[in-house]
Design a protein around this motif. Structure first.
Motif, PDB file in Angstrom:
ATOM      1  N   PHE A  23      15.767  31.589   5.078  1.00  0.00           N
ATOM      2  CA  PHE A  23      15.122  32.097   6.097  1.00  0.00           C
ATOM      3  C   PHE A  23      14.590  33.673   5.960  1.00  0.00           C
ATOM      4  O   PHE A  23      13.658  34.008   6.811  1.00  0.00           O
ATOM      5  CB  PHE A  23      15.802  31.856   7.554  1.00  0.00           C
ATOM      6  CG  PHE A  23      15.859  30.521   7.728  1.00  0.00           C
ATOM      7  CD1 PHE A  23      15.168  29.488   7.929  1.00  0.00           C
ATOM      8  CD2 PHE A  23      17.559  30.037   7.844  1.00  0.00           C
ATOM      9  CE1 PHE A  23      15.461  28.313   8.145  1.00  0.00           C
ATOM     10  CE2 PHE A  23      17.614  28.726   7.883  1.00  0.00           C
ATOM     11  CZ  PHE A  23      16.748  27.721   8.315  1.00  0.00           C
ATOM     12  N   ASN A  24      15.004  34.301   4.897  1.00  0.00           N
ATOM     13  CA  ASN A  24      14.344  35.578   4.650  1.00  0.00           C
ATOM     14  C   ASN A  24      14.621  36.672   6.020  1.00  0.00           C
ATOM     15  O   ASN A  24      14.102  37.425   6.166  1.00  0.00           O
ATOM     16  CB  ASN A  24      13.028  35.627   4.250  1.00  0.00           C
ATOM     17  CG  ASN A  24      12.906  36.917   3.571  1.00  0.00           C
ATOM     18  OD1 ASN A  24      13.859  37.471   2.880  1.00  0.00           O
ATOM     19  ND2 ASN A  24      11.489  37.597   3.935  1.00  0.00           N
ATOM     20  N   GLN A  25      16.050  36.250   6.569  1.00  0.00           N
ATOM     21  CA  GLN A  25      16.459  37.408   7.653  1.00  0.00           C
ATOM     22  C   GLN A  25      17.877  37.022   7.800  1.00  0.00           C
ATOM     23  O   GLN A  25      18.398  35.978   7.318  1.00  0.00           O
ATOM     24  CB  GLN A  25      15.653  36.841   8.756  1.00  0.00           C
ATOM     25  CG  GLN A  25      16.102  35.529   9.290  1.00  0.00           C
ATOM     26  CD  GLN A  25      15.137  35.268  10.785  1.00  0.00           C
ATOM     27  OE1 GLN A  25      13.979  35.497  10.580  1.00  0.00           O
ATOM     28  NE2 GLN A  25      15.960  34.937  11.622  1.00  0.00           N
ATOM     29  N   ASP A  26      18.508  38.150   8.163  1.00  0.00           N
ATOM     30  CA  ASP A  26      20.061  38.125   8.583  1.00  0.00           C
ATOM     31  C   ASP A  26      20.273  37.160   9.934  1.00  0.00           C
ATOM     32  O   ASP A  26      19.377  36.912  10.764  1.00  0.00           O
ATOM     33  CB  ASP A  26      20.636  39.427   8.793  1.00  0.00           C
ATOM     34  CG  ASP A  26      20.538  40.264   7.731  1.00  0.00           C
ATOM     35  OD1 ASP A  26      20.938  39.665   6.633  1.00  0.00           O
ATOM     36  OD2 ASP A  26      20.349  41.600   7.781  1.00  0.00           O
ATOM     37  N   VAL A  27      21.632  36.323   9.674  1.00  0.00           N
ATOM     38  CA  VAL A  27      21.945  35.810  10.986  1.00  0.00           C
ATOM     39  C   VAL A  27      21.710  36.731  12.232  1.00  0.00           C
ATOM     40  O   VAL A  27      22.233  37.874  12.021  1.00  0.00           O
ATOM     41  CB  VAL A  27      23.444  35.167  10.882  1.00  0.00           C
ATOM     42  CG1 VAL A  27      24.107  34.925  12.261  1.00  0.00           C
ATOM     43  CG2 VAL A  27      23.379  34.036   9.896  1.00  0.00           C
ATOM     44  N   GLN A  28      21.437  36.554  13.662  1.00  0.00           N
ATOM     45  CA  GLN A  28      21.359  37.176  14.629  1.00  0.00           C
ATOM     46  C   GLN A  28      22.733  37.218  15.444  1.00  0.00           C
ATOM     47  O   GLN A  28      23.296  38.264  15.744  1.00  0.00           O
ATOM     48  CB  GLN A  28      20.176  36.807  15.261  1.00  0.00           C
ATOM     49  CG  GLN A  28      18.803  37.034  14.702  1.00  0.00           C
ATOM     50  CD  GLN A  28      18.663  38.653  14.665  1.00  0.00           C
ATOM     51  OE1 GLN A  28      18.479  39.470  15.358  1.00  0.00           O
ATOM     52  NE2 GLN A  28      18.471  38.922  13.219  1.00  0.00           N
ATOM     53  N   LEU A  29      23.001  36.264  15.568  1.00  0.00           N
ATOM     54  CA  LEU A  29      24.323  35.853  16.536  1.00  0.00           C
ATOM     55  C   LEU A  29      25.064  34.516  16.278  1.00  0.00           C
ATOM     56  O   LEU A  29      26.099  34.502  15.727  1.00  0.00           O
ATOM     57  CB  LEU A  29      24.026  36.237  18.087  1.00  0.00           C
ATOM     58  CG  LEU A  29      25.226  36.149  18.951  1.00  0.00           C
ATOM     59  CD1 LEU A  29      26.261  37.239  18.489  1.00  0.00           C
ATOM     60  CD2 LEU A  29      24.788  36.432  20.485  1.00  0.00           C
ATOM     61  N   TYR A  30      24.624  33.456  16.487  1.00  0.00           N
ATOM     62  CA  TYR A  30      25.260  32.364  17.071  1.00  0.00           C
ATOM     63  C   TYR A  30      24.875  31.085  16.023  1.00  0.00           C
ATOM     64  O   TYR A  30      25.392  29.921  16.169  1.00  0.00           O
ATOM     65  CB  TYR A  30      25.160  31.674  18.451  1.00  0.00           C
ATOM     66  CG  TYR A  30      26.357  32.358  19.385  1.00  0.00           C
ATOM     67  CD1 TYR A  30      27.309  32.637  18.931  1.00  0.00           C
ATOM     68  CD2 TYR A  30      25.734  33.009  20.407  1.00  0.00           C
ATOM     69  CE1 TYR A  30      28.682  33.319  19.688  1.00  0.00           C
ATOM     70  CE2 TYR A  30      26.890  33.608  21.273  1.00  0.00           C
ATOM     71  CZ  TYR A  30      28.019  33.897  20.975  1.00  0.00           C
ATOM     72  OH  TYR A  30      28.953  34.411  21.564  1.00  0.00           O
ATOM     73  N   ALA A  31      24.038  31.479  14.989  1.00  0.00           N
ATOM     74  CA  ALA A  31      23.622  30.616  14.069  1.00  0.00           C
ATOM     75  C   ALA A  31      24.862  29.918  13.209  1.00  0.00           C
ATOM     76  O   ALA A  31      24.755  28.547  12.886  1.00  0.00           O
ATOM     77  CB  ALA A  31      22.841  31.191  12.850  1.00  0.00           C
ATOM     78  N   PRO A  32      25.797  30.608  13.016  1.00  0.00           N
ATOM     79  CA  PRO A  32      26.963  29.694  12.157  1.00  0.00           C
ATOM     80  C   PRO A  32      27.582  28.758  13.279  1.00  0.00           C
ATOM     81  O   PRO A  32      28.172  27.543  12.896  1.00  0.00           O
ATOM     82  CB  PRO A  32      28.124  30.875  11.904  1.00  0.00           C
ATOM     83  CG  PRO A  32      27.183  32.012  11.915  1.00  0.00           C
ATOM     84  CD  PRO A  32      26.221  31.828  13.098  1.00  0.00           C
TER      85      PRO A  32
END
Length: 380
Positions: free
Chosen positions: A301-310
């Motif tokens: 997605f060309n962006q970092d995980v923000q919070l609860y994606a995992p």
């Protein structure tokens, strides 16, 4: 001739009906709900991305149920973090005959929506809802993959007392189900730890000016301000805390504990002045698994995980695993399997207690330095 035509057409109609049913059996619909619009859209899109990533990976294997290849289809809806919109899209998913739901993100939408799913017999796994009220309803098909505010509030309170040596606390919350709930749990923990609540103020999740309540807080000279709400409010509030010259440490729950808080708070963040907890976390050997997931997510997605994606990713995976093990995507058939499942995910071991809460849920404590979120510890 009329009789002959009827006898000819009826088998043809039945054949078409069975063909449609067979086709329907090959598609398993997984609903996902989060705020894709509004102030928390960055968190909602983060969740939606992870759900799509999990489903695409499962379809690529391919995914089978009872020996039959099936296609998992993501049915994504936007609740705008609004309870009314949340119940409307919940009914929409029920009408679409989804086989399960991953969501919602906010407690204020999850709790009312959960009754709609329960009444329809649809399994729901929330990857982010922390309000104790969600699972205290005892709906048999309601689960969560993160720790609740009952644990989060108490853990933050103990950290404030034991590590930060706080004595006097001012409380602010945004009056949402989540914000008020996490503040209430923190107050319980703070009082149990012998700290004094010197004042409690309220705002709302749409407000932008907090001068009045912060002026009142400043007069009470707290050592710490605890905020119950999301990062979209905490960020601007921190800017105004700095502008008013309030020297207190700032603390909050998982809703504000995001990578985006640095951007939203700007120079109001400070170094080591803001503390928060994420309702989840891994340590030891599990850290490599989490790092690998974050790298895959960023590449996709060309962006970092923000919070609860995992946790969204694992929620999809654990639901799919229950379907596979039950040899059915029918919620009534895979629900008993889900209740007893033990799944090793990127967020750790997922098992549920009788209420649907994650067993032995972890919390990760963070502070901010140089505008970046910095991990302090993972506690269970």
């Amino acid at each position: 001739m009329q009789v002959t035509m009827k006898l000819t057409l009826i088998p043809a109609a039945l054949a078409l009906a069975f063909a449609g049913a067979a086709s329907a059996q090959q598609v398993v619909k997984i609903g996902h709900v989060a705020p894709i619009s509004g102030p928390s859209a960055h968190l909602g899109k983060d969740n939606e991305n992870a759900a799509r990533m999990a489903i695409d990976e499962l379809n690529a294997k391919p995914f089978t149920i009872n020996g039959q290849k099936v296609t998992l289809q993501l049915v994504s809806e936007d609740d705008g973090a609004d309870p009314k919109q949340g119940t409307a899209v919940a009914q929409k998913l029920v009408d679409a005959h989804v086989n399960g739901v991953i969501g919602h993100l906010n407690s204020g939408t999850t709790v009312p929506a959960s009754k709609i799913y329960n009444d329809a017999g649809i399994v729901q796994i929330s990857p982010a809802t922390t309000a104790p009220a969600y699972t205290r309803q005892r709906f048999p098909g309601a689960f969560r993959t993160v720790a609740s505010d009952a644990k989060l509030g108490g853990t933050l309170a103990r950290y404030a007392a034991d590590t930060l040596k706080v004595k006097n606390i001012a409380i602010i919350d945004d009056r949402t189900t989540y914000g008020q709930g996490v503040a209430d749990e923190f107050v319980k923990g703070a009082k149990a730890a012998g700290m004094k609540i010197v004042g409690r103020e309220f705002t709302n999740d749409k407000a932008t000016d907090y001068t009045a309540i912060l002026t009142s807080v400043k007069a009470k000279k707290p050592d710490l301000i605890f905020f119950g709400g999301m990062d979209s409010v905490a960020g601007p509030m921190l800017k105004q805390v700095k502008a008013l010259g309030i020297p207190a440490t700032f603390m909050g729950g998982d809703g504000m504990c995001t990578e985006a808080l640095g951007r939203l708070a700007g120079d109001g963040l400070g170094d080591g002045k803001v503390y928060c907890a994420e309702a989840g976390g891994v340590k030891g050997a599990q850290e490599k698994t989490m790092e690998d997931f974050r790298a895959r997510y960023k590449k996709r997605f060309n962006q970092d995980v923000q919070l609860y994606a995992p946790y969204v990713y694992d929620s999809v995976m654990v639901m799919a695993t229950a379907m596979r093990n039950a040899k059915s995507a029918d919620p009534a058939k895979y629900l008993p399997v889900l209740k007893t499942i033990k799944y090793e995910g990127v967020t750790g071991t997922i098992q549920f207690d009788p209420a649907g809460d994650i067993k032995d849920g972890a919390l990760t404590l963070f502070t901010y330095k140089g505008g970046k979120r910095t991990r302090l510890d993972v506690v269970r």
